[in-house]
Design a protein around this motif. Structure first.
Motif, short mmCIF file in Angstrom:
data_model
loop_
_atom_site.label_atom_id
_atom_site.label_comp_id
_atom_site.label_asym_id
_atom_site.label_seq_id
_atom_site.Cartn_x
_atom_site.Cartn_y
_atom_site.Cartn_z
N TYR A 160 0.84 -1.19 0.00
CA TYR A 160 0.00 0.00 0.00
C TYR A 160 0.88 1.25 0.00
N LEU A 161 0.94 1.88 -1.16
CA LEU A 161 1.80 3.04 -1.35
C LEU A 161 1.00 4.17 -1.99
N LYS A 162 1.24 5.38 -1.53
CA LYS A 162 0.66 6.55 -2.18
C LYS A 162 1.32 6.73 -3.54
N PRO A 163 0.66 7.44 -4.48
CA PRO A 163 1.24 7.61 -5.81
C PRO A 163 2.67 8.12 -5.82
N ALA A 164 2.96 9.09 -4.94
CA ALA A 164 4.32 9.65 -4.90
C ALA A 164 5.35 8.63 -4.44
N GLU A 165 4.91 7.61 -3.70
CA GLU A 165 5.80 6.55 -3.25
C GLU A 165 5.83 5.39 -4.26
N ALA A 166 4.69 5.13 -4.87
CA ALA A 166 4.58 3.99 -5.78
C ALA A 166 5.33 4.21 -7.09
N ARG A 167 5.33 5.44 -7.59
CA ARG A 167 5.99 5.69 -8.88
C ARG A 167 7.47 5.33 -8.83
N PRO A 168 8.27 5.83 -7.87
CA PRO A 168 9.68 5.44 -7.84
C PRO A 168 9.87 3.95 -7.55
N ALA A 169 8.97 3.37 -6.73
CA ALA A 169 9.06 1.94 -6.47
C ALA A 169 8.85 1.14 -7.74
N PHE A 170 7.92 1.58 -8.58
CA PHE A 170 7.67 0.92 -9.86
C PHE A 170 8.82 1.14 -10.82
N ASP A 171 9.28 2.37 -10.92
CA ASP A 171 10.38 2.69 -11.84
C ASP A 171 11.65 1.92 -11.50
N ASN A 172 11.90 1.70 -10.21
CA ASN A 172 13.13 1.05 -9.75
C ASN A 172 12.96 -0.45 -9.50
N ASP A 173 11.83 -1.01 -9.98
CA ASP A 173 11.58 -2.45 -9.89
C ASP A 173 11.52 -2.97 -8.46
N GLN A 174 11.09 -2.10 -7.54
CA GLN A 174 10.87 -2.55 -6.16
C GLN A 174 9.50 -3.20 -6.02
N VAL A 175 8.63 -2.98 -6.99
CA VAL A 175 7.35 -3.68 -7.09
C VAL A 175 7.23 -4.19 -8.53
N ASP A 176 6.43 -5.23 -8.69
CA ASP A 176 6.27 -5.84 -10.02
C ASP A 176 5.15 -5.22 -10.83
N ALA A 177 4.18 -4.62 -10.15
CA ALA A 177 3.04 -4.01 -10.83
C ALA A 177 2.52 -2.85 -10.01
#
Length: 313
Positions: A160-177
């Motif tokens: 559960y990540l806010k958009p500002a947290e999820a975007r870098p996590a997605f860009d840096n492959d810390q999450v798969d989707a």
């Protein structure tokens, strides 16, 4: 099934959001103003960008749950969210009425993955890390995706990540989707990013306009005028897409191509609320209750207030 509790926005974050956007309750001439909570997209942003509601002050929120926390705190009078935040807010004993909605926008939220990962369908995310904002419209999309694919919440690793947290996590492959809505959806689209699925056939992804009972009682003329202007400006934007992009892109902090892509698929006319809309959002609430995403049953049908139907038909 893991038990989830309601997401709460901290008092400091809420005060920070309100302070950043400022604005008192009084007009320059001393008259009372309507305090509008908005997100960086949708018809309300267009109303603000065009200066079409001088009887309003504006507070910006990153997501619907943050906006409903402000509504609960009495910091805003009115605001627009997706379909899930009102349910989580009702479960958290926030007092509000749903006074308008939008036509369905299923294409406006989606599951994003990297093409290089080779995922072909949502089932391929079993055991993978999936990011989303808890309590937002995408929370219901996740429920419907799991249901459609014969999966449960335990089959994926939800972050559960806010958009500002999820975007870098997605860009840096810390999450798969990443399950996200416009305009963040449009902003994340670039070469190498794949739309694995959107809400088509699964969720309507409507916008809902919420108002506090106190504002409906104490500021009825201001609320009515805001709904009228909101409808008028939304219709203007749909009829003039090129002009809309030029007005909104600076307000949203987006390039015109990104704003145009998001608006083309996600901007929809406003619509009145009625018994059918009440039944629709009640079904979502009952689904959240069954999955223990909220602590008990909530009555969403009683939140429907159709007094502005004449302005929305």
């Amino acid at each position: 099934m893991r038990r989830f509790t309601l997401a709460l926005v901290s008092t400091l974050a809420l005060l920070g959001a309100l302070t950043a956007c400022g604005g008192g309750e009084k007009a320059e001439g001393g008259g009372e103003k309507l305090r509008v909570g908005y997100q960086r997209f949708g018809g309300q942003s267009l109303v603000k960008a065009r200066g079409a509601s001088p009887g309003s002050t504006w507070s910006l929120f990153e997501s619907g749950p943050a906006l409903t926390e402000a509504l609960k705190a009495g910091a805003v009078d009115i605001g627009q969210t997706g379909e899930a935040p009102p349910i989580f807010a009702a479960a958290g004993r926030t007092d509000f009425k749903i006074i308008a909605t939008s036509q369905p926008v299923p294409e406006g939220e989606a599951v994003l993955v990297k093409e290089e990962r080779g995922f072909k369908g949502f089932k391929d995310l079993k055991g993978r890390k999936v990011a989303l904002n808890k309590g937002s419209n995408v929370n219901w999309l996740l429920v419907k995706l799991l249901e459609a694919n014969g999966m449960t919440i335990d089959d994926i690793d939800v972050k559960y990540l806010k958009p500002a947290e999820a975007r870098p996590a997605f860009d840096n492959d810390q999450v798969d989707a990443w399950i996200i809505w416009d305009p963040y959806f449009s902003l994340a689209q670039r070469p190498g990013v794949q739309v694995l699925a959107d809400a088509t056939g699964l969720a309507n992804n409507r916008e809902y306009l919420l108002a506090s009972p106190r504002a409906l009682k104490d500021k009825p003329e201001l609320v009515r005028e805001f709904v009228r202007v909101y409808r008028e400006v939304t219709d203007w934007g749909i009829a003039h897409p090129e002009e809309r992009v030029k007005v909104l892109a600076p307000e949203l902090g987006l390039t015109e191509d990104v704003a145009a892509r998001a608006l083309e698929r996600s901007a929809r006319p406003l619509a009145p609320v009625d018994a059918a809309i009440g039944a629709e959002i009640q079904e979502i609430a009952d689904g959240f209750t069954e999955l223990e995403l909220i602590p008990g049953k909530v009555d969403m049908k009683s939140r429907i207030d159709d007094r502005f139907t004449d302005l929305l038909k």
